[in-house]
Motif scaffolding. Structure first.
Motif, mmCIF file in Angstrom:
data_model
loop_
_atom_site.group_PDB
_atom_site.id
_atom_site.type_symbol
_atom_site.label_atom_id
_atom_site.label_comp_id
_atom_site.label_asym_id
_atom_site.label_seq_id
_atom_site.Cartn_x
_atom_site.Cartn_y
_atom_site.Cartn_z
ATOM 1 N N UNK A 264 0.847 -0.964 0.054
ATOM 2 C CA UNK A 264 0.076 -0.080 0.034
ATOM 3 C C UNK A 264 0.909 1.354 0.030
ATOM 4 N N UNK B 10 0.213 3.932 3.334
ATOM 5 C CA UNK B 10 -0.624 3.801 4.406
ATOM 6 C C UNK B 10 0.026 3.329 5.784
ATOM 7 N N UNK C 162 -17.015 -5.899 3.927
ATOM 8 C CA UNK C 162 -17.537 -4.583 3.884
ATOM 9 C C UNK C 162 -16.294 -3.500 3.313
ATOM 10 N N UNK D 264 -15.162 -0.343 4.805
ATOM 11 C CA UNK D 264 -15.287 0.405 6.035
ATOM 12 C C UNK D 264 -14.708 1.778 5.848
ATOM 13 N N UNK D 265 -15.242 2.675 6.422
ATOM 14 C CA UNK D 265 -14.984 4.045 6.381
ATOM 15 C C UNK D 265 -14.660 4.619 7.962
ATOM 16 N N UNK E 245 -9.219 -6.395 9.290
ATOM 17 C CA UNK E 245 -9.053 -5.011 8.699
ATOM 18 C C UNK E 245 -7.810 -4.905 7.910
ATOM 19 N N UNK E 246 -8.065 -4.441 6.811
ATOM 20 C CA UNK E 246 -6.886 -4.157 5.812
ATOM 21 C C UNK E 246 -7.066 -3.048 4.886
ATOM 22 N N UNK E 247 -5.885 -2.207 4.961
ATOM 23 C CA UNK E 247 -5.810 -0.914 4.157
ATOM 24 C C UNK E 247 -5.933 -1.284 2.731
ATOM 25 N N UNK E 248 -6.358 -0.441 1.961
ATOM 26 C CA UNK E 248 -6.471 -0.663 0.435
ATOM 27 C C UNK E 248 -5.322 0.040 -0.077
ATOM 28 N N UNK E 249 -5.082 -0.802 -1.192
ATOM 29 C CA UNK E 249 -3.983 -0.097 -2.087
ATOM 30 C C UNK E 249 -4.689 1.118 -2.589
ATOM 31 N N UNK E 250 -3.905 1.960 -3.086
ATOM 32 C CA UNK E 250 -4.229 3.515 -3.597
ATOM 33 C C UNK E 250 -4.977 3.377 -4.689
ATOM 34 N N UNK F 76 -10.285 8.361 -0.135
ATOM 35 C CA UNK F 76 -9.345 7.436 0.054
ATOM 36 C C UNK F 76 -9.071 6.663 1.209
ATOM 37 N N UNK F 77 -9.939 6.893 2.427
ATOM 38 C CA UNK F 77 -9.958 6.485 3.666
ATOM 39 C C UNK F 77 -10.177 5.230 3.957
ATOM 40 N N UNK F 78 -11.150 4.585 3.261
ATOM 41 C CA UNK F 78 -12.041 3.634 3.467
ATOM 42 C C UNK F 78 -11.076 2.214 3.432
ATOM 43 N N UNK F 79 -11.304 1.200 4.209
ATOM 44 C CA UNK F 79 -10.367 0.033 4.369
ATOM 45 C C UNK F 79 -11.328 -1.105 4.104
ATOM 46 N N UNK F 80 -10.701 -2.397 3.836
ATOM 47 C CA UNK F 80 -11.690 -3.421 3.846
ATOM 48 C C UNK F 80 -11.691 -4.136 5.089
ATOM 49 N N UNK F 81 -13.151 -4.505 5.265
ATOM 50 C CA UNK F 81 -13.328 -5.120 6.739
ATOM 51 C C UNK F 81 -14.087 -6.671 6.425
#
Lengths: 329, 329
Positions: free
Chosen positions: A47, A69, A101, A103-104, B67-72, B108-113
């Protein structure tokens, strides 16, 4: 670059070595005025995004933006705030006990940003994604291409390992030495890699440098070096267990081929460290090297060694110039 | 698990295999009511966090939160919005042309949950961080520990490779076969790994399964198999270049040791793929295996092979039971 210790060899702009300076420029509060020119690289697994950009007020100059990130903050309150009604969920998929989901969260949204400005062409090149290629270096390739290439780089002073000799001769970094065996044939110096903060044992990373000079890489090793390699292995493991409490079954010991500097050295690091230079196309386990030499004294003079080289690597250009690396399978 | 194809061997709860079901439970809009119990794992490099949790309304049941941060997002407008005055910067360091910031973007603040609920003890175990250990398997260890262990697992039907035979016999996955050589001695089946979507050539990942039965791992290979291995190499490379336009200098071909299933197989994937199973302590390059067998026909019967095993691995328990793995260096 995989090792901070090895950085000494790599050109860094002088400016980076300066102390923290007071800049005339006001500290930026936002990315106002920044324009994206192109994507230099996008490391999706990590990331991390590398952008070539400009600022509107001076379009002559280039900028590099590195956006990464952050890992999650695992302090209890921070975690609980993340896992609360403040985090908005949009359902992507629901299948029995599994739901995913988008998630934000209202917290933990900040990223790490680095700006290099003004950036030179060298900076752009440094961060631009390089394709990598698998090269099979036969013994003939080594003798005809790699060996002359490495020797010429020494002649041209592009490869300079004076910093290694400074360590071995106690002219530099003496206070960093973890352990030393002064035998000229089998001795070595063990010191922390620059990337290790020397505090957290779980990220242990050290380099063992043999005192013996003239060994450029594992290609120079034969059965006459087994005693030295075994000595480096056993004494390093003993001192690391003693001083840092890390047992051998939690350590990785290996050579790089190609190495990033041509004085033989062993990387020793904690098995849990996620390091790019530990892949099968770069890392050669010390145990395997010792055993291969015992099985066949000239193993590393005979062996075809597969490795990866970056597009911009001058050694790759040398291989391509000879056009003999397209070996049939 | 490194390979989707290999998943067949791993137990999955039946429920995961069900079709998307209509749940009585209302789709969650937030993490309301969630409580953090403990951190199962924190992969800082990948910015991925695994939590054990509960929901307030039923404290008997467990939940796993991933919980995982998304790539840009690198679409032009998305990038430019990120690099705008809407992103707030807090300066961390300024040194000449280098500045680092903590940046808070408005986009771009959302993450994958992912939520697994209710989660079984098996789920918690699956996601809980496992320590890994370096084990040196000597030839004696192989014969005394590993080989009997693997054979017993077959007897107990814990290892089951019927799914491999179904592929070889055209009873399953026939439509997925990329290439097949029907020779019973040197032939093989090439098919995409489950992890590959078969669309994007840059993430090419295939598995080559020899038709010959009874070869459990590289420990069973000797000079009599060189012809088969060379055949698998040359024909796979030819068909991959032809069908997918990927040249051999962009591919990695290797065995795993220990493998995750005990019918010999070669992993073939694009060199740019960042895969966990490609480290020097797991991956053995096909080219090296062929060359080692040519140098020494019984190389893999004699060799001490270093490998990593997870804390929970029953094979590690078997090594520990024998207490002969604490080999002196």
């Amino acid at each position: 670059m995989d090792s901070g210790t090895e950085n000494n060899q790599i050109e860094e702009p002088e400016s980076k070595k300066q102390k923290l300076s007071n800049s005339d420029e006001k500290t930026r509060k936002t990315f106002e005025g920044a324009k994206v020119v192109s994507i230099l690289n996008n490391k999706t697994t990590q990331k991390c995004l590398f952008l070539h950009g400009k600022f509107e007020d001076d379009k002559e100059k280039d900028a590099v933006f590195i956006l990464e990130r952050k890992p999650f903050d695992t302090k209890t309150e921070a975690l609980q705030e993340l896992l609360s009604d403040k985090t908005k969920l949009t359902s992507d998929l629901k299948n029995d006990i599994y739901s995913t989901f988008s998630a934000l969260p209202s917290v933990q949204n900040d990223i790490k940003a680095t700006i290099i400005y003004p950036a030179s062409e060298k900076h752009l090149r440094k961060y631009r994604k390089q394709d990598i290629f698998v090269v099979k270096e036969t013994k003939e390739d080594y003798n005809m291409i790699t060996k002359p290439y490495v020797e010429q780089q020494f002649v041209d002073k592009i490869f300079n390992i004076q910093w290694v000799y400074n360590i071995l001769d106690h002219k530099a970094e003496m206070e960093r030495i973890i352990f030393e065996d002064q035998n000229e044939e089998t001795g070595f110096v063990l010191l922390p890699d620059m990337k290790w903060d020397t505090k957290d044992a779980d990220s242990f990373y050290a380099i063992a440098l043999p005192r013996k000079r003239g060994l450029k890489s594992l290609r120079d090793l034969d059965e006459s070096h087994v005693e030295m390699l075994k000595n480096m292995r056993s004494k390093s493991l003993a001192v690391i267990a003693d001083k840092f409490g890390i047992k051998q079954d939690r350590l990785r010991m290996y050579f790089h081929y190609q190495p990033s500097f041509y004085h033989l050295h062993v990387h020793i690091n904690h098995i849990e460290l996620d390091l790019p230079g530990t892949g099968a196309l770069r890392a050669h386990l010390l145990d395997d090297v010792i055993e291969n030499l015992l099985m066949q004294g000239d193993y590393y003079q005979r062996k075809t060694v597969s490795m990866t080289l970056q597009d911009s690597d001058k050694l790759l250009a040398a291989f391509r110039a000879k056009e003999n690396n397209v070996s049939d399978v």
